[in-house]
Design an enzyme around this catalytic site. Structure first.
Site, PDB file in Angstrom:
ATOM      1  N   ARG A 271       0.803  -1.223   0.000  1.00  0.00           N
ATOM      2  CA  ARG A 271       0.000   0.000   0.000  1.00  0.00           C
ATOM      3  C   ARG A 271       0.840   1.278   0.000  1.00  0.00           C
ATOM      4  NH1 ARG A 271      -5.224  -1.166   3.651  1.00  0.00           N
ATOM      5  NH2 ARG A 271      -5.849  -3.117   2.678  1.00  0.00           N
TER       6      ARG A 271
ATOM      7  N   ASP B  44     -16.335   9.101   8.595  1.00  0.00           N
ATOM      8  CA  ASP B  44     -15.204   8.219   8.321  1.00  0.00           C
ATOM      9  C   ASP B  44     -13.922   8.995   8.605  1.00  0.00           C
ATOM     10  OD1 ASP B  44     -15.012   5.359   6.661  1.00  0.00           O
ATOM     11  OD2 ASP B  44     -13.159   6.529   6.620  1.00  0.00           O
TER      12      ASP B  44
HETATM   13  C1  SAM Z   1     -13.997  -1.945   5.976  1.00  0.00           C
HETATM   14  S1  SAM Z   1     -14.681  -0.325   5.950  1.00  0.00           S
HETATM   15  C2  SAM Z   1     -16.301  -0.637   6.574  1.00  0.00           C
HETATM   16  C3  SAM Z   1     -17.345   0.184   5.879  1.00  0.00           C
HETATM   17  C4  SAM Z   1     -18.783  -0.101   6.294  1.00  0.00           C
HETATM   18  N1  SAM Z   1     -19.012   0.215   7.684  1.00  0.00           N
HETATM   19  C5  SAM Z   1     -19.161  -1.520   6.012  1.00  0.00           C
HETATM   20  O1  SAM Z   1     -19.307  -2.308   6.963  1.00  0.00           O
HETATM   21  O2  SAM Z   1     -19.303  -1.880   4.838  1.00  0.00           O
HETATM   22  C6  SAM Z   1     -13.836   0.419   7.335  1.00  0.00           C
HETATM   23  C7  SAM Z   1     -13.857   1.938   7.319  1.00  0.00           C
HETATM   24  O3  SAM Z   1     -13.388   2.404   8.588  1.00  0.00           O
HETATM   25  C8  SAM Z   1     -12.647   3.580   8.389  1.00  0.00           C
HETATM   26  N2  SAM Z   1     -11.776   3.790   9.560  1.00  0.00           N
HETATM   27  C9  SAM Z   1     -10.615   3.171   9.869  1.00  0.00           C
HETATM   28  N3  SAM Z   1     -10.111   3.643  11.007  1.00  0.00           N
HETATM   29  C10 SAM Z   1     -10.977   4.587  11.462  1.00  0.00           C
HETATM   30  C11 SAM Z   1     -11.011   5.446  12.597  1.00  0.00           C
HETATM   31  N4  SAM Z   1     -10.036   5.430  13.507  1.00  0.00           N
HETATM   32  N5  SAM Z   1     -12.043   6.288  12.727  1.00  0.00           N
HETATM   33  C12 SAM Z   1     -13.038   6.319  11.795  1.00  0.00           C
HETATM   34  N6  SAM Z   1     -13.070   5.538  10.701  1.00  0.00           N
HETATM   35  C13 SAM Z   1     -12.051   4.680  10.535  1.00  0.00           C
HETATM   36  C14 SAM Z   1     -11.907   3.345   7.093  1.00  0.00           C
HETATM   37  O4  SAM Z   1     -11.501   4.549   6.476  1.00  0.00           O
HETATM   38  C15 SAM Z   1     -12.938   2.558   6.284  1.00  0.00           C
HETATM   39  O5  SAM Z   1     -13.641   3.386   5.410  1.00  0.00           O
END
Ligand code: SAM
Length: 289
Positions: free
Chosen positions: A32, A140
């Site tokens: 990445r 997010d």
């Molecule tokens: C795998 S996606 C899940 C998206 C959606 N909730 C779903 O279940 O389909 C995880 C998301 O969490 C966000 N994320 C990661 N660390 C985070 C943090 N500390 N605070 C807020 N969002 C975060 C990432 O940017 C990503 O868009």
């Protein structure tokens, strides 16, 4: 990648986003971050680390964003959205009949498929919600995914993942190769940048919180910290919805699972919440870093 560089990146990511990488994830970092380093005109990971240590905040943000996993799709796992329509909303409609308003927080909503799935579900219940104030806040960590969520523009491949054809026809407009969510649905959602490690009390309290497929990347202490702070942002009769691989069980008693409704939780009684609040200072120190 040499061991000190890996340790530096691991620590940086843990502090900035909560991402808890095990000792053997060098390949993930390389796959990445090498493209990102090259794009920034750097020779590779060692030079990238040097720049990060020099304190380039724009580069730190890019590195943190590049390491987030943004996988998502419409009506992901289906069941939580069935629970939302068949269990959560009927209760909310009864409990909030007096004030006629519902607040929903989609924490870690990624590129928008999850909050738009909630918005479409609510649109399908328009008759019952007539005259109600409906608020959906999608947050997010990553600014890049938020931009896409706000635009609501998806490829043919993305709309084929989980979205029933009738919903596609009803709520999207095709422009060339892509599909855009209609303005009415887009207007239902406020998109905001928010890091779950930091204070989110300013968002106020919610009837429903979807927090799915993000806590899996965090260590236990971070998960407990977030659950305990989520408990303070949820109405006593509200609902928390977690992802299929996530649970509060064994971590905190601020929420209790709902029998026969996998992934659904309710805040526990006031005493348990108060006990956790008493443990808050240590947690808050951690969240504020
Ligand atoms: C795998 S996606 C899940 C998206 C959606 N909730 C779903 O279940 O389909 C995880 C998301 O969490 C966000 N994320 C990661 N660390 C985070 C943090 N500390 N605070 C807020 N969002 C975060 C990432 O940017 C990503 O868009």
């Amino acid at each position: 990648m040499n061991a000190p560089d890996y340790e530096y990146l691991r620590k940086l990511l843990k502090e900035r986003s909560g991402l808890d990488l095990s000792a053997d994830k060098q390949y993930l970092i390389e796959s990445r971050l090498l493209p990102l380093a090259r794009k920034a005109g750097l020779s590779g990971i060692p030079e990238l680390v040097q720049k990060l240590q020099g304190g380039s905040s724009a580069l730190i943000t890019s590195v943190v964003e590049a390491m987030t996993t943004n996988e998502t799709f419409f009506f992901r796992d289906k069941v939580p959205f069935d629970h939302f329509r068949d269990t959560i909303m009927p209760e909310v409609l009864k409990a909030r009949a007096g004030r006629r308003s519902v607040r929903i927080w989609c924490a870690a909503g990624s590129t928008g498929q999850e909050p738009y799935s909630l918005a479409m579900t609510l649109k399908e219940m328009s008759a019952a919600l007539s005259g109600w104030r409906v608020e959906i806040i999608a947050t997010d960590l990553s600014q890049e995914v938020l931009e896409k969520a706000k635009a609501g523009v998806y490829s043919q491949f993305e709309v084929q993942r989980g979205l029933p054809i009738q919903m596609l026809m009803k709520y999207f407009k095709q422009t060339g190769e892509t599909w855009q969510v209609n303005p009415e649905l887009r207007a239902m959602i406020q998109h905001r940048q928010l890091n779950l490690l930091q204070d989110f009390s300013h968002l106020g309290t919610f009837d429903v919180i979807f927090c799915r497929n993000v806590l899996i990347y965090f260590d236990q202490e971070t998960k407990i910290n977030i659950f305990n702070r989520l408990a303070r942002q949820i109405e006593p009769d509200g609902f928390l919805v977690l992802g299929a691989a996530e649970t509060v069980v064994g971590l905190t008693d601020t929420f209790k699972p709902i029998a026969d409704r996998r992934g659904l939780y309710k805040p526990n009684d006031a005493r348990a919440v108060a006990a956790n609040a008493a443990a808050a200072p240590r947690m808050a120190a951690m969240a504020g870093r």
